[in-house]
Scaffold this active site. Structure first.
Site, mmCIF file in Angstrom:
data_model
loop_
_atom_site.group_PDB
_atom_site.id
_atom_site.type_symbol
_atom_site.label_atom_id
_atom_site.label_comp_id
_atom_site.label_asym_id
_atom_site.label_seq_id
_atom_site.Cartn_x
_atom_site.Cartn_y
_atom_site.Cartn_z
ATOM 1 N N ASP A 165 0.836 -1.191 0.000
ATOM 2 C CA ASP A 165 0.000 0.000 0.000
ATOM 3 C C ASP A 165 0.877 1.249 0.000
ATOM 4 O O ASP A 165 2.001 1.225 -0.500
ATOM 5 C CB ASP A 165 -0.947 -0.033 1.202
ATOM 6 N N HIS A 200 -4.324 5.220 4.116
ATOM 7 C CA HIS A 200 -4.986 4.097 3.450
ATOM 8 C C HIS A 200 -4.473 2.764 3.986
ATOM 9 O O HIS A 200 -5.256 1.853 4.300
ATOM 10 C CB HIS A 200 -4.744 4.221 1.942
ATOM 11 N N SER A 368 -11.310 -1.440 -1.662
ATOM 12 C CA SER A 368 -10.058 -1.439 -0.893
ATOM 13 C C SER A 368 -10.254 -2.002 0.504
ATOM 14 O O SER A 368 -9.334 -2.605 1.063
ATOM 15 C CB SER A 368 -9.510 -0.013 -0.742
#
Length: 424
Positions: A165, A200, A368
């Protein structure tokens, strides 16, 4: 893909990528800004990908070309010559001319673009959200298991998940993330505000731990430029991750491709690397473009492709990609988990310029986040049954087929690691 004309948020999303990569990136089709469907794919200007054994005949056809350094054995990034053969089909892009010429002379798929892969909540022409504020003290959702778990709990103990990521940021208030490690991310800009895509990886790690409380997690920092990276480099990154000996790789990134063909760099990685490791599972997001077009690597049969359920737990989320290539749908809308602390300025319409303040938690939507939920379920089942990740994934997918949602497909929910074993 569904019509995006009304909000056209993909313009802002792709603009961030163009700013980060400059003239190195091109967008197909050339008139993508005028199309309601936006872009088909983004690719590297002046380079293509070719299998190693095809390089000599491609260089001969192109009358030049130079292999670049790096990558993995089996695939070559070929830097294109300055001159395009005069008999090549016309196209405003020299790179597209080379590609079309190779299609005519060698067949489709021998030479492919080097696609740009991007994290899935908002770095694509898609409707998934930017992070949203939540009230202070709100718990994660899905709900965490009890912090003090019995020896037989589906808590992921003994299982290792590696997340590829944007990197990792500590979240001191999120006790369920204790022990998670990773590459530090560059989360704040020069003004001290949270960057787009920052947090994220932390949010994803939180979702995994919300499902499997004691799983080992390592978050790697690869998607560092506007949440994106090149296909050739991603294949190399996945190869490097194998050095960490994971049971599960969680990848909330991907792309559509030219002619919907499998992404060549990742195809080589899967056939020559992933398939040589017994029991390893690759869990990948199906993408947020509301299309049935293949999204890679989730569309590979060797991957577990995860779409998103809507907030009601039954319907497919409006943004989720779909189709027979998606293996399973899991909750992916309005999930709550660990985030950064600070101010974030929205970059996408209709909220462009809006300032949001976060206190270590956020609400976020996208495939995601359905993806790490499924990764957590696989880890949880492994810790109970002793199965390897591939066996546990296959068993969970078989269980998902016993509880399909009409019009959506097979589904998994937060408690299904034990439910798949007939336990409450």
């Amino acid at each position: 893909m569904e019509n995006q004309t009304t909000d056209r948020k993909y313009l802002a999303q792709i603009a961030l990528i163009l700013e980060a990569f400059g003239r190195e990136v091109e967008v197909f089709p050339e008139d993508w800004e005028k199309r309601p469907d936006g872009a088909d794919y983004l690719y590297r200007a002046g380079a293509v990908l070719v299998r190693d054994e095809d390089v000599p005949r491609v260089v001969e056809l192109f009358r030049g070309g130079r292999p670049d350094e790096g990558g993995i054995g089996g695939v070559t990034r070929l830097l294109l010559p300055d001159e395009v053969p005069s008999e090549a089909p016309e196209d405003p892009s020299p790179t597209q001319r080379f590609l079309r010429y190779a299609d005519l002379r060698l067949g489709r798929g021998v030479v492919t673009p080097e696609h740009l892969f991007y994290v899935c909540p908002s770095v694509s022409p898609c409707p998934a959200t930017e992070p949203e504020e939540v009230p202070p003290g709100i718990p994660p959702d899905p709900v965490l298991p009890t912090p003090f778990l019995s020896a037989g709990a589906a808590d992921g103990r003994g299982v290792k998940v590696v997340v590829l990521d944007v990197g990792w940021s500590d979240a001191p208030a999120a006790y369920w993330l204790s022990g998670v490690t990773g590459d530090p991310e560059n989360a704040f800009d020069g003004s001290g505000r949270i960057r787009p895509y920052a947090g994220h990886g932390t949010f994803i790690a939180g979702v995994v731990r919300a499902i499997a409380r004691n799983v080992e997690i390592v978050v790697k920092s690869y998607f560092t430029a506007a949440g994106a990276m090149w296909e050739f480099d991603l294949a190399q990154a996945l190869d490097e991750v194998l050095d960490l000996a994971p049971d599960i790789i969680s990848l909330s990134a991907g792309t559509r491709t030219r002619f919907d063909l499998p992404a060549l760099g990742l195809d080589v990685f899967i056939q020559t690397r992933l398939n040589r490791v017994n029991g390893l599972a690759l869990v990948a997001a199906a993408g947020n473009e509301a299309t049935r077009d293949y999204f890679w690597p989730a569309a590979f049969p060797e991957a577990v492709g995860v779409g998103a359920l809507a907030d009601n737990g039954h319907d497919r989320a409006a943004f989720s990609n779909f189709g027979g290539w998606v293996d399973v749908y899991a909750p992916g809308e309005h999930l709550v988990n660990a985030f950064l602390t600070g101010d974030y300025e929205c970059t996408e319409p209709p909220n462009t310029g809006q300032l949001r303040s976060f206190q270590g938690m956020a609400r976020w939507s996208g495939t995601s986040f359905a993806t790490p939920l499924v990764a957590g379920l696989i880890a949880g089942r492994m810790s109970v049954t002793g199965e390897n990740a591939k066996q546990a994934a296959d068993a969970l997918l078989a269980f998902a087929l016993t509880q399909p949602e009409p019009g959506t497909g097979p589904v998994l929910r937060a408690g299904d690691a034990l439910a798949s074993l007939g336990q409450p």
